[in-house]
Scaffold this motif. Sequence first.
Motif, mmCIF file in Angstrom:
data_model
loop_
_atom_site.group_PDB
_atom_site.id
_atom_site.type_symbol
_atom_site.label_atom_id
_atom_site.label_comp_id
_atom_site.label_asym_id
_atom_site.label_seq_id
_atom_site.Cartn_x
_atom_site.Cartn_y
_atom_site.Cartn_z
ATOM 1 N N GLU A 148 -12.630 6.434 3.641
ATOM 2 C CA GLU A 148 -12.571 5.261 4.527
ATOM 3 C C GLU A 148 -12.036 4.013 3.826
ATOM 4 O OE1 GLU A 148 -16.241 4.662 6.608
ATOM 5 O OE2 GLU A 148 -16.341 6.749 7.264
ATOM 6 N N GLN A 149 -12.075 3.975 2.527
ATOM 7 C CA GLN A 149 -11.626 2.800 1.762
ATOM 8 C C GLN A 149 -10.239 3.060 1.160
ATOM 9 O OE1 GLN A 149 -13.568 0.066 1.815
ATOM 10 N NE2 GLN A 149 -14.989 1.255 3.069
ATOM 11 N N ARG A 150 -9.180 2.862 1.942
ATOM 12 C CA ARG A 150 -7.826 3.168 1.489
ATOM 13 C C ARG A 150 -6.948 1.921 1.412
ATOM 14 N NH1 ARG A 150 -6.915 8.321 0.116
ATOM 15 N NH2 ARG A 150 -4.707 8.081 0.527
ATOM 16 N N GLU A 151 -7.553 0.762 1.466
ATOM 17 C CA GLU A 151 -6.777 -0.485 1.508
ATOM 18 C C GLU A 151 -6.678 -1.192 0.154
ATOM 19 O OE1 GLU A 151 -5.074 -1.199 4.244
ATOM 20 O OE2 GLU A 151 -5.980 0.591 5.149
ATOM 21 N N GLN A 152 -6.900 -0.470 -0.939
ATOM 22 C CA GLN A 152 -6.810 -1.081 -2.267
ATOM 23 C C GLN A 152 -5.354 -1.499 -2.549
ATOM 24 O OE1 GLN A 152 -8.109 2.019 -1.768
ATOM 25 N NE2 GLN A 152 -10.175 2.063 -2.592
ATOM 26 N N PRO A 153 -5.179 -2.556 -3.341
ATOM 27 C CA PRO A 153 -3.824 -2.919 -3.761
ATOM 28 C C PRO A 153 -3.184 -1.756 -4.537
ATOM 29 C CG PRO A 153 -5.398 -4.620 -4.399
ATOM 30 C CD PRO A 153 -6.193 -3.464 -3.874
ATOM 31 N N LYS A 154 -1.858 -1.700 -4.561
ATOM 32 C CA LYS A 154 -1.129 -0.609 -5.212
ATOM 33 C C LYS A 154 -1.569 -0.409 -6.654
ATOM 34 C CE LYS A 154 3.528 1.059 -6.345
ATOM 35 N NZ LYS A 154 2.984 2.175 -6.991
ATOM 36 N N GLU A 155 -1.762 -1.491 -7.397
ATOM 37 C CA GLU A 155 -2.168 -1.367 -8.798
ATOM 38 C C GLU A 155 -3.522 -0.671 -8.916
ATOM 39 O OE1 GLU A 155 -1.624 -4.616 -7.437
ATOM 40 O OE2 GLU A 155 0.516 -4.423 -7.870
#
Length: 167
Positions: free
Chosen positions: A81-88
């Motif tokens: 459910e937590q897939r919104e992390q920044p690319k880095e």
Amino acid sequence: MIKNLLFIAIPMCLLFSCDTNKTKSNTTEIIEGQQIKEQTTGYLVDSLTARGFETFPYKDEKTGDTIVMQKYFIAFLNRGEQREQPKEVADSLQTLHMAHLGKMYDLGFADISGPFGDDGDMRGITIYNVPTKDIADSLANSDPMVKAGRLSVIVKPWWAAKGFGLR
């Protein structure tokens, strides 16, 4: 004349001194091989059972071999459910995820891991070679991607023949 006689006598002596009963020799080797295989199978089952693994042997009707089945655990890695992390952060988590899977393999806890070839919700699997579902669940949930919520895990028991490889 004596020289000619030696050329005939020596090969004849060699011919008659050879063991021509190959069937008996081969049968003995096969029987001894089966005894060794049976001892090895029994040792394998005893060894796995002593370490807490569930197994059951069965006889392959085609080959006559005894096959040992072992319970493994497959961790299905699903989109979390937590897939919104920044690319880095996502890249760092992927690096940590791969290190975790490598460590599981190196320690002998996981036999194979890999992603699925599509972009679906089910992302990949890891096959754990541990005696209980609780251990497999704990190892799968210690994956940095799972801890961060990028992946979620479902662990299922799975039976496979011990020692069989992929083709």
